[in-house]
Write an enzyme that holds these catalytic residues in place. Structure first.
Site, PDB file in Angstrom:
ATOM      1  N   ASP A   8       5.717  86.620  17.457  1.00  0.00           N
ATOM      2  CA  ASP A   8       5.603  87.667  16.438  1.00  0.00           C
ATOM      3  C   ASP A   8       7.007  88.042  15.994  1.00  0.00           C
ATOM      4  O   ASP A   8       7.824  88.478  16.817  1.00  0.00           O
ATOM      5  CB  ASP A   8       4.897  88.906  17.005  1.00  0.00           C
ATOM      6  CG  ASP A   8       3.406  88.681  17.213  1.00  0.00           C
ATOM      7  OD1 ASP A   8       2.927  87.591  16.859  1.00  0.00           O
ATOM      8  OD2 ASP A   8       2.724  89.585  17.728  1.00  0.00           O
ATOM      9  N   ASP A 129      -9.180  90.269  12.032  1.00  0.00           N
ATOM     10  CA  ASP A 129      -8.716  91.267  12.996  1.00  0.00           C
ATOM     11  C   ASP A 129      -9.707  92.420  12.952  1.00  0.00           C
ATOM     12  O   ASP A 129      -9.884  93.052  11.906  1.00  0.00           O
ATOM     13  CB  ASP A 129      -7.318  91.760  12.626  1.00  0.00           C
ATOM     14  CG  ASP A 129      -6.325  90.601  12.489  1.00  0.00           C
ATOM     15  OD1 ASP A 129      -6.481  89.625  13.241  1.00  0.00           O
ATOM     16  OD2 ASP A 129      -5.423  90.677  11.642  1.00  0.00           O
TER      17      ASP A 129
END
Length: 242
Positions: A8, A129
C-alpha cells in the site's frame, strides 16, 4: 491458490491502514522497491499494489515508484487506487501493469467497466470493498446502499472475470477474514474471487484455499511476521495446481 503480497503506497512509502482508516496508518517500509524485490525472492508470483493517495484523490500519485517496481521485479503486478477513466487504464497497461483494479469507478460508472472489459478482458478486476455487506467507495470514506453480492453479479454480467473482495472491518486487524461473506460471494458468482482483509496466519490461508477461492491478498500478516511468505506459498501450493 495464488498468494498476492500487498504493497500500500502513500507518499512514496509502504504503509498499512487499520480498518481502512487513513488516520490510523503506519509506515512499514521506506523503500517499496526493496519490499517488492523481497516478495519476489520469497516466491511471490503476483504482487498487489494500492495507490492510497490515488484512492483519495482520484488520480494516480505514485506512478514513478510503481513503474520502478514493475521494471525491477519482472513479475505481474495488479494496481488499484484512483483509476477512474479509460485513459488512465490505457496508460497503466502501457506502463506494464498486468491487472487493473476498478473500485469507486465501477460503482459510479458502469460504462467504464464495459469499455475496459471489452478492451482488456481479464486484465480488469473489480475491487469490492464492503462494510456491513454494503459497497464502500472513495478510499472507503463513503458507504453506498448497494449489497456486495448484487454488485458482484452485476459486474459478472458485464464480463468481469476477477473480483477482489475486502471486508473493511477486518482489514489490517489480523483478526481473520470474514469467511462467511467470502464463501457466500464465491458461491454466488463464477468469477475468480481474491480474498483480502484480516488474513492473520497460515491457518486462514488454508481455510480460504479449502473454499476453492482463486487467490488471497496478504499484507499486515507478512509485515508483522505472522506469515512467512516463502513458507506460506510452499504450503498452499503443495499438491495443488490452484
Amino acid at each position: 491458490m495464488i498468494i498476492l503480497p500487498a504493497i500500500d503506497l502513500k507518499e512514496g512509502k509502504c504503509i498499512r491502514l487499520y480498518q481502512g482508516d487513513f488516520k490510523a496508518s503506519k509506515v512499514v517500509a521506506e523503500d517499496p522497491i526493496e519490499v517488492a524485490l523481497k516478495f519476489k525472492e520469497n516466491g511471490a508470483e503476483y504482487i498487489h499494489i494500492v495507490d492510497l493517495d490515488g484512492a483519495l484523490t482520484g488520480e494516480i500519485k505514485n506512478l514513478s515508484i510503481i513503474s520502478s517496481i514493475i521494471k525491477t521485479i519482472n513479475i505481474p503486478v495488479e494496481l488499484g487506487g484512483g483509476i477512474r477513466n479509460l485513459n488512465t487504464i490505457d496508460m497503466l497497461i502501457g506502463a506494464g501493469i498486468e491487472r487493473i483494479i476498478l473500485g469507486t469507478a465501477a460503482l459510479n460508472n458502469r460504462g467504464l467497466v464495459e469499455e475496459a472489459v471489452k478492451k482488456y478482458d481479464e486484465k480488469i478486476a473489480i475491487g469490492i470493498d464492503a462494510k456491513n455487506e454494503k459497497v464502500a467507495i472513495n478510499g472507503w470514506l463513503n458507504v453506498s446502499s448497494i449489497n456486495y453480492i448484487d454488485f458482484a453479479k452485476e459486474m459478472e454480467k458485464i464480463g468481469v472475470r476477477n473480483i477482489i473482495f475486502t471486508d473493511i472491518s477486518k482489514d489490517g486487524t489480523l483478526k481473520g477474514p470474514n469467511l462467511k461473506q467470502l464463501e457466500k460471494l464465491n458461491e454466488s458468482i463464477s468469477c475468480n474471487v481474491i480474498a483480502s482483509g484480516g488474513i492473520k496466519d497460515i491457518e486462514d490461508l488454508k481455510v480460504i484455499k479449502e473454499m476453492d477461492v482463486y487467490g488471497a491478498i496478504v499484507g499486515k500478516a507478512i509485515y508483522s511476521g505472522n506469515i512467512n511468505l516463502n513458507e506460506a506459498i510452499k504450503i498452499i501450493n503443495k499438491g495443488s495446481s490452484k
